[in-house]
Design an enzyme around this catalytic site. Sequence first.
Site, PDB file in Angstrom:
ATOM      1  N   CYS A   1       1.446   2.644   3.520  1.00 49.12           N
ATOM      2  CA  CYS A   1       1.869   1.787   4.634  1.00 49.12           C
ATOM      3  C   CYS A   1       3.290   2.131   5.092  1.00 49.12           C
ATOM      4  CB  CYS A   1       1.797   0.329   4.196  1.00 49.12           C
ATOM      5  SG  CYS A   1       2.568  -0.833   5.336  1.00 49.12           S
TER       6      CYS A   1
ATOM      7  N   TYR B   1       0.884  -1.159   0.000  1.00 49.12           N
ATOM      8  CA  TYR B   1       0.000   0.000   0.000  1.00 49.12           C
ATOM      9  C   TYR B   1       0.923   1.210   0.000  1.00 49.12           C
ATOM     10  CZ  TYR B   1      -3.290  -3.353   2.161  1.00 49.12           C
ATOM     11  OH  TYR B   1      -4.067  -4.443   2.458  1.00 49.12           O
TER      12      TYR B   1
ATOM     13  N   PHE C   1       5.329   0.390   6.916  1.00 54.35           N
ATOM     14  CA  PHE C   1       6.207  -0.775   6.810  1.00 54.35           C
ATOM     15  C   PHE C   1       6.646  -1.013   5.366  1.00 54.35           C
ATOM     16  CE2 PHE C   1       3.536  -1.463  10.576  1.00 54.35           C
ATOM     17  CZ  PHE C   1       4.530  -1.557  11.533  1.00 54.35           C
ATOM     18  N   CYS C   2       5.755  -0.745   4.428  1.00 54.13           N
ATOM     19  CA  CYS C   2       6.119  -0.833   3.009  1.00 54.13           C
ATOM     20  C   CYS C   2       7.153   0.231   2.670  1.00 54.13           C
ATOM     21  CB  CYS C   2       4.885  -0.660   2.126  1.00 54.13           C
ATOM     22  SG  CYS C   2       3.607  -1.912   2.377  1.00 54.13           S
TER      23      CYS C   2
END
Length: 319
Positions: free
Chosen positions: A101, A98, A103-104
């Site tokens: 996101c 995403y 974490f992405c």
Amino acid sequence: MRSLRPAQTLALRSLLSARALHGAASPAAPAAAGGARGCAPLVPPPRLPPPSSRAVPSGVAGAVSFSLTFATVAAAEAKAKERPPTDLLPQNVVLYQYQACPFCNKVRAFLDYHDIPYKVVEVNPLSKKEIKWSDYKKVPILTVDGEQLVDSSDIINILQHRIKPDDKLTDEDEAKWRRWVDEHLVHVLSPNIYRTTSEALESFDYIAKHGNFSFTERFAVKYAGAAAMYMVSKKLKKKYNITDERASLYDAANTWVEALNGRDFLGGSKPNLADLAVFGVLRPIRYLRAGKDMVENTQIGDWYQRMEDAVGEPSRIEE
């Protein structure tokens, strides 16, 4: 009345899946320039004294020239991407993500800094059809030559070992601050970017425009998602004992600056994995209201600018 049912269904699905959109993304505006740019004024050159009076001993001139060259090279190396040798460069890298996101964004910061080419598949957080092939139903998912890697920290550990097989992930200070990112910093973000209804709408306006949504879904995602995350952020605030959202964000930023202890990066002259993790999770919020407030009210801005320079342009392969 029948025509309203699809929109109502989408709004409900957006509400239920809004948790999947944890985090926010920066607006499409470029990073602020470090200073003004322009042409030099058209003025006549200054009159110089005769050559004999401004001669410099060759030894001094050589030493000055060497020092300036060394300083220039050192500065360039500090900002240079660290691309791995060709034989260690990961191949056929695809990131399922995403855009919003955090974490992405951690994984993307690692890939960009090491100049590892990668493709992106934007996952629709409502249907998740793009990752139906995987038993892992979260993002990020990274595939390298068809091999599936999951969990942002694990992905980075595996890639780090592959591109630097002789290095060991044993730096306790680096490991401590990477844990701090996952266990503390990311939890401060949502209560800040969804602090008010207007800030929630600001975040979801970008998500709706840049996420993988159909035209019909965008409206429902923006308004139902913003409303849902506004409520979720209040629960997160209580869960993590946050009394003042901005104060908690400023405190986290100042804690990181203190950890630098006067260094350009936690890694010294170059970013390490902790620098990349902090930068990655902050990058989505940097140009939202929360991120602007953070830079204006703490000392983190200089470090962040150095990180932007070091990470440089994305190594994403546009299709």
